[in-house]
Design a protein around this motif. Structure first.
Motif, PDB file in Angstrom:
ATOM      1  N   ILE A  28      -0.272   3.525  21.342  1.00  0.00           N
ATOM      2  CA  ILE A  28      -1.473   3.423  22.178  1.00  0.00           C
ATOM      3  C   ILE A  28      -2.509   4.503  21.830  1.00  0.00           C
ATOM      4  O   ILE A  28      -3.687   4.335  22.081  1.00  0.00           O
ATOM      5  N   VAL A  29      -2.063   5.598  21.241  1.00  0.00           N
ATOM      6  CA  VAL A  29      -3.012   6.636  20.849  1.00  0.00           C
ATOM      7  C   VAL A  29      -3.915   6.114  19.715  1.00  0.00           C
ATOM      8  O   VAL A  29      -5.140   6.263  19.757  1.00  0.00           O
ATOM      9  N   ARG A  34      -9.214   3.609  18.078  1.00  0.00           N
ATOM     10  CA  ARG A  34      -9.998   2.452  17.625  1.00  0.00           C
ATOM     11  C   ARG A  34     -10.982   2.018  18.702  1.00  0.00           C
ATOM     12  O   ARG A  34     -12.155   1.769  18.430  1.00  0.00           O
ATOM     13  N   MET A  35     -10.486   1.950  19.940  1.00  0.00           N
ATOM     14  CA  MET A  35     -11.341   1.482  21.038  1.00  0.00           C
ATOM     15  C   MET A  35     -12.531   2.418  21.265  1.00  0.00           C
ATOM     16  O   MET A  35     -13.636   1.972  21.578  1.00  0.00           O
ATOM     17  N   LYS A  36     -12.296   3.722  21.100  1.00  0.00           N
ATOM     18  CA  LYS A  36     -13.398   4.677  21.324  1.00  0.00           C
ATOM     19  C   LYS A  36     -14.500   4.531  20.270  1.00  0.00           C
ATOM     20  O   LYS A  36     -15.654   4.858  20.532  1.00  0.00           O
ATOM     21  N   LYS A  37     -14.118   4.053  19.081  1.00  0.00           N
ATOM     22  CA  LYS A  37     -15.119   3.874  18.019  1.00  0.00           C
ATOM     23  C   LYS A  37     -15.929   2.596  18.192  1.00  0.00           C
ATOM     24  O   LYS A  37     -16.993   2.443  17.600  1.00  0.00           O
ATOM     25  N   SER A  38     -15.401   1.647  18.973  1.00  0.00           N
ATOM     26  CA  SER A  38     -16.112   0.378  19.129  1.00  0.00           C
ATOM     27  C   SER A  38     -17.298   0.558  20.080  1.00  0.00           C
ATOM     28  O   SER A  38     -17.387   1.522  20.813  1.00  0.00           O
ATOM     29  N   THR A  53      -1.408  11.637  30.385  1.00  0.00           N
ATOM     30  CA  THR A  53      -0.760  12.737  29.670  1.00  0.00           C
ATOM     31  C   THR A  53      -0.817  12.505  28.157  1.00  0.00           C
ATOM     32  O   THR A  53      -1.164  13.409  27.392  1.00  0.00           O
ATOM     33  N   GLN A  54      -0.501  11.283  27.723  1.00  0.00           N
ATOM     34  CA  GLN A  54      -0.502  10.989  26.279  1.00  0.00           C
ATOM     35  C   GLN A  54      -1.904  11.117  25.684  1.00  0.00           C
ATOM     36  O   GLN A  54      -2.080  11.696  24.619  1.00  0.00           O
ATOM     37  N   PHE A  55      -2.891  10.564  26.360  1.00  0.00           N
ATOM     38  CA  PHE A  55      -4.262  10.628  25.829  1.00  0.00           C
ATOM     39  C   PHE A  55      -4.820  12.053  25.898  1.00  0.00           C
ATOM     40  O   PHE A  55      -5.546  12.487  25.007  1.00  0.00           O
ATOM     41  N   ALA A  56      -4.468  12.789  26.952  1.00  0.00           N
ATOM     42  CA  ALA A  56      -4.946  14.177  27.068  1.00  0.00           C
ATOM     43  C   ALA A  56      -4.351  15.020  25.947  1.00  0.00           C
ATOM     44  O   ALA A  56      -5.046  15.818  25.314  1.00  0.00           O
ATOM     45  N   ASP A  57      -3.055  14.837  25.686  1.00  0.00           N
ATOM     46  CA  ASP A  57      -2.396  15.574  24.604  1.00  0.00           C
ATOM     47  C   ASP A  57      -3.046  15.275  23.259  1.00  0.00           C
ATOM     48  O   ASP A  57      -3.115  16.135  22.386  1.00  0.00           O
ATOM     49  N   ALA A  58      -3.511  14.022  23.106  1.00  0.00           N
ATOM     50  CA  ALA A  58      -4.140  13.624  21.837  1.00  0.00           C
ATOM     51  C   ALA A  58      -5.626  13.985  21.810  1.00  0.00           C
ATOM     52  O   ALA A  58      -6.327  13.684  20.847  1.00  0.00           O
ATOM     53  N   GLY A  59      -6.115  14.618  22.857  1.00  0.00           N
ATOM     54  CA  GLY A  59      -7.519  15.038  22.911  1.00  0.00           C
ATOM     55  C   GLY A  59      -8.498  13.876  23.018  1.00  0.00           C
ATOM     56  O   GLY A  59      -9.640  13.978  22.568  1.00  0.00           O
ATOM     57  N   LEU A  60      -8.082  12.788  23.622  1.00  0.00           N
ATOM     58  CA  LEU A  60      -8.925  11.584  23.657  1.00  0.00           C
ATOM     59  C   LEU A  60      -9.711  11.423  24.957  1.00  0.00           C
ATOM     60  O   LEU A  60     -10.533  10.530  25.070  1.00  0.00           O
ATOM     61  N   ILE A  61      -9.448  12.287  25.942  1.00  0.00           N
ATOM     62  CA  ILE A  61     -10.162  12.141  27.219  1.00  0.00           C
ATOM     63  C   ILE A  61     -11.383  13.065  27.223  1.00  0.00           C
ATOM     64  O   ILE A  61     -11.279  14.260  26.952  1.00  0.00           O
ATOM     65  N   LYS A 107     -14.822  18.881  31.630  1.00  0.00           N
ATOM     66  CA  LYS A 107     -14.831  18.368  30.254  1.00  0.00           C
ATOM     67  C   LYS A 107     -13.909  19.257  29.434  1.00  0.00           C
ATOM     68  O   LYS A 107     -13.780  20.446  29.739  1.00  0.00           O
ATOM     69  N   PRO A 108     -13.314  18.725  28.377  1.00  0.00           N
ATOM     70  CA  PRO A 108     -12.495  19.602  27.531  1.00  0.00           C
ATOM     71  C   PRO A 108     -13.380  20.653  26.863  1.00  0.00           C
ATOM     72  O   PRO A 108     -14.563  20.399  26.606  1.00  0.00           O
ATOM     73  N   MET A 109     -12.828  21.823  26.613  1.00  0.00           N
ATOM     74  CA  MET A 109     -13.582  22.904  25.935  1.00  0.00           C
ATOM     75  C   MET A 109     -13.837  22.511  24.486  1.00  0.00           C
ATOM     76  O   MET A 109     -12.996  21.958  23.838  1.00  0.00           O
TER      77      MET A 109
END
Lengths: 109, 200
Positions: A28-29, A34-38, A53-61, A107-109
């Protein structure tokens, strides 16, 4: 909610009955990258602790909006449970509701 | 009746970890001001030792800022009580012992809740409590009148939680649900948000 496009991330669910819903399993990461680029408007996750948790760890949020209820319960599910790394955030906005709920936006730093 | 107050740093995901927050001058000023409303500080044993080990010697630390020294002077001068059954004598860190440490500390071994109720009935300013375990016990017994959570702009993913069932509870309270009233909020430059609640 009924009109919006929805995605369920699941490895066990085959089909969603709710209209405008797609089921996505597997990595899903990668799928989220991919979805963020669309093209399109922003996407939101409402709750869903495990994928957050998974998306935050991957820095996607890109933005977090957290509502703090004026209640202590001493147990329950925690946010970001099992997160692998410490996440430093920047406070962007706060809002206080009449009920005593406080909204904290980061927001993330 | 005196108020029992509690203030603690907490991460966005609810962990009370003293090593991970942003401890700048604004934060030290906040705690120094809060201690200005207090005339006695209660501690559990661990928090007592943690705070004493640094703050008793902070006034002579060349790295300490003015705000830190003001906070240190405040906490060092206040009368303190440490609740501990396991220690016969409160061990002082060597630096504190050299400067005679926190002499204004009394140790209480038994009947913690009765002692707190007695203190609350005496006249005086607020009573402050420090320590996750004893604050959780007091919270669940409805003894805390006001609390301040300093929400650090940090997600930790794990650590020590506040008000959890394992903390200081002689029996399980399965349906604990304590509504609080939001009194006010504040924001620090660091992104720390102060949430101030009182008992309803």
């Amino acid at each position: 909610m009924n009109r919006s496009q929805k995605i369920v991330f699941s490895n066990t669910m085959k089909k969603a009955e709710w209209k405008n819903t797609k089921v996505i399993g597997g990595d899903i990461v990668q799928e989220m990258k991919r979805m963020k680029k669309s093209k399109g408007l922003d996407m939101v996750i409402l709750g869903s602790g495990s994928i957050v948790t998974q998306f935050a760890d991957a820095g996607l949020i890109d933005e977090y909006q957290i509502m703090i209820d004026p209640v202590a319960i001493g147990k329950g599910t925690t946010m970001f449970k099992g997160s692998k790394s410490k996440l430093d955030l920047k406070l962007t906005e706060t809002k206080i509701f009449k009920s005593g709920i406080v909204l904290l936006c980061y927001k993330p730093m | 009746m005196r108020k029992l107050i509690f203030a603690i740093n907490i991460t966005i995901d609810g962990y009370a970890d003293h090593t991970s927050g942003i401890a700048d001058d604004e934060l030290h000023d906040f705690y120094a001001n809060l201690l200005g409303t207090v005339d006695i500080v209660l501690f559990g044993r661990k928090t007592y030792q943690l705070i004493e080990s640094y703050w008793s010697k902070a006034p002579s630390d060349p790295q300490a800022t003015k705000s830190m020294i003001e906070f240190a002077n405040k906490i060092n001068s206040l009368p303190k009580i440490v609740f501990s059954r396991t220690l016969d004598k409160i061990p002082l860190s060597s630096e504190a012992a050299a400067m005679e440490g926190w002499k204004n500390t009394k140790q209480i071994k038994e009947n913690m809740l009765e002692e707190v109720l007695k203190l609350k009935e005496q006249s005086g300013n607020n009573i402050s409590v420090g320590g996750i375990s004893i604050a959780s016990t007091f919270m669940k017994r409805d003894l805390i009148d006001e609390c301040w959570f300093l929400v650090q702009p940090i997600v930790l993913g794990g650590g020590r939680r506040l008000f959890s069932q394992r903390d200081g509870m002689p029996e399980k309270l399965n349906h604990y649900n304590r509504q609080l009233e939001l009194v006010d909020t504040d924001k620090f430059k660091s992104g720390v948000v102060v949430l101030h609640y009182k008992k309803i």
